[in-house]
Design a protein around this motif. Structure first.
Motif, short mmCIF file in Angstrom:
data_model
loop_
_atom_site.label_atom_id
_atom_site.label_comp_id
_atom_site.label_asym_id
_atom_site.label_seq_id
_atom_site.Cartn_x
_atom_site.Cartn_y
_atom_site.Cartn_z
N ASP A 284 1.05 -1.24 -0.20
CA ASP A 284 0.24 -0.46 0.13
C ASP A 284 0.97 1.42 0.03
O ASP A 284 0.43 2.56 -0.28
CB ASP A 284 -0.87 0.14 1.42
N MET A 285 2.31 0.93 0.55
CA MET A 285 2.67 2.40 0.51
C MET A 285 3.38 2.83 -0.62
O MET A 285 3.74 4.14 -1.33
CB MET A 285 3.54 2.45 2.00
N GLN A 286 3.67 1.82 -1.00
CA GLN A 286 4.40 1.84 -2.68
C GLN A 286 3.61 2.32 -3.82
O GLN A 286 3.68 2.92 -4.72
CB GLN A 286 5.34 1.10 -3.66
N VAL A 287 2.24 2.20 -3.54
CA VAL A 287 1.08 2.39 -4.44
C VAL A 287 1.18 4.38 -3.92
O VAL A 287 0.83 4.91 -4.81
CB VAL A 287 -0.38 1.76 -3.60
N ASP A 288 1.26 5.24 -2.81
CA ASP A 288 0.79 5.62 -2.02
C ASP A 288 2.29 6.82 -3.18
O ASP A 288 1.69 7.94 -3.10
CB ASP A 288 0.83 5.77 -0.71
N ILE A 289 3.73 5.65 -2.62
CA ILE A 289 4.81 6.17 -3.10
C ILE A 289 4.57 7.22 -4.90
O ILE A 289 5.10 8.00 -5.53
CB ILE A 289 5.44 5.57 -3.49
N ARG B 9 1.84 7.87 -6.31
CA ARG B 9 0.64 7.90 -7.10
C ARG B 9 1.31 9.96 -6.68
O ARG B 9 0.87 10.90 -7.54
CB ARG B 9 -0.57 8.09 -5.74
N GLN B 10 2.59 9.47 -5.21
CA GLN B 10 2.93 11.02 -4.97
C GLN B 10 3.53 11.32 -6.26
O GLN B 10 3.62 12.44 -6.35
CB GLN B 10 3.20 11.22 -3.82
N TYR C 254 2.02 2.30 -11.40
CA TYR C 254 1.87 1.49 -10.92
C TYR C 254 2.26 0.60 -11.21
O TYR C 254 1.16 -0.11 -12.39
CB TYR C 254 1.09 1.27 -9.77
#
Length: 227
Positions: free
Chosen positions: A178-183, A185-186, A191
């Motif tokens: 989930d953190m990588q998804v957020d990274i 996205r930012q 992805y």
């Protein structure tokens, strides 16, 4: 049957932390670290030998109270962390403070609280760092700065505790979490999970460090995607 060794894993309710808990579950008693009681207890119930460690690690009082409930401890794996992405020109003072608080200060403070128990057990400290602990890039400056600081922490702690407590820094590349998804996205990037590590890959590296014979230490290990 031999008594299980005990390991505290922070951030153990999801992602890499959960994968480490699952990897160690057959042989270790796992202290499941997390902020949310329901999530922590769900993981505890899924493991053969486990107990909760519920605390917001940025709250010194809550963290100390949780540590006081721990008995024997052989290892701590610092997997909890956060990420902030963006150019330096757009980051606030609070962004920097918040990220250092969870990625560096909380790790150092919790380790200091646990050191008496770890010294008694001739135990181990493992930090889940990042490839960003070695290098950085556009939009990653704040996150990478905390991970570079974490390298300095583990290097210094390793020398201070040499011969008593073993210290390992694990540096994964991109992991499908989930953190990588957020990274991504930012960063505004696509992805691509097929190009990333699985959390279990990182968990196996942690298990290697924790199962080395007493005369050997894995100082630093880098785990990168094969693609």
């Amino acid at each position: 049957m031999a008594e299980r060794r005990a390991v505290l894993i922070t951030g153990a309710t999801r992602g890499i932390g959960r994968a480490i808990a699952d990897e160690l579950a057959d042989d270790w008693h796992v202290l499941v670290g997390g902020r949310h009681p329901d999530q922590v207890r769900k993981v505890v119930q899924a493991l053969p030998s486990a107990e909760p460690f519920i605390a917001d690690l940025t709250d010194a009082g809550a963290m100390q109270a949780a540590v006081e409930q721990i008995g024997h401890l052989d290892a701590v794996v610092h997997s909890a962390g956060a990420v902030v992405m963006g150019p330096v020109s757009e980051l606030s003072r609070q962004d920097w403070r918040d990220l250092y608080e969870i990625n560096v200060v909380a790790v150092a403070d919790l380790t200091a609280e646990l050191l008496p128990k770890l010294r008694e057990a001739h135990g181990q400290v493992v930090t889940i760092n990042s490839g960003s602990g070695f290098h950085t890039g556009p939009g990653q400056t704040c996150y990478a700065a905390t991970k570079h600081a974490l390298v300095a922490f583990t290097d210094g702690l390793r020398e201070e505790e040499r011969g008593v407590v073993r210290v390992t820094s694990v540096h994964p590349g991109r992991v499908d979490t989930d953190m990588q998804v957020d990274i991504q996205r930012q960063l505004g990037a696509q992805y691509q999970p097929e190009r990333y590590l699985q959390p279990a890959d990182v968990a196996r590296a942690v298990e290697l460090a924790l199962t080395m014979r007493p005369g050997a230490n894995v100082d630093t290990v880098s785990v990168r995607p094969a693609l």
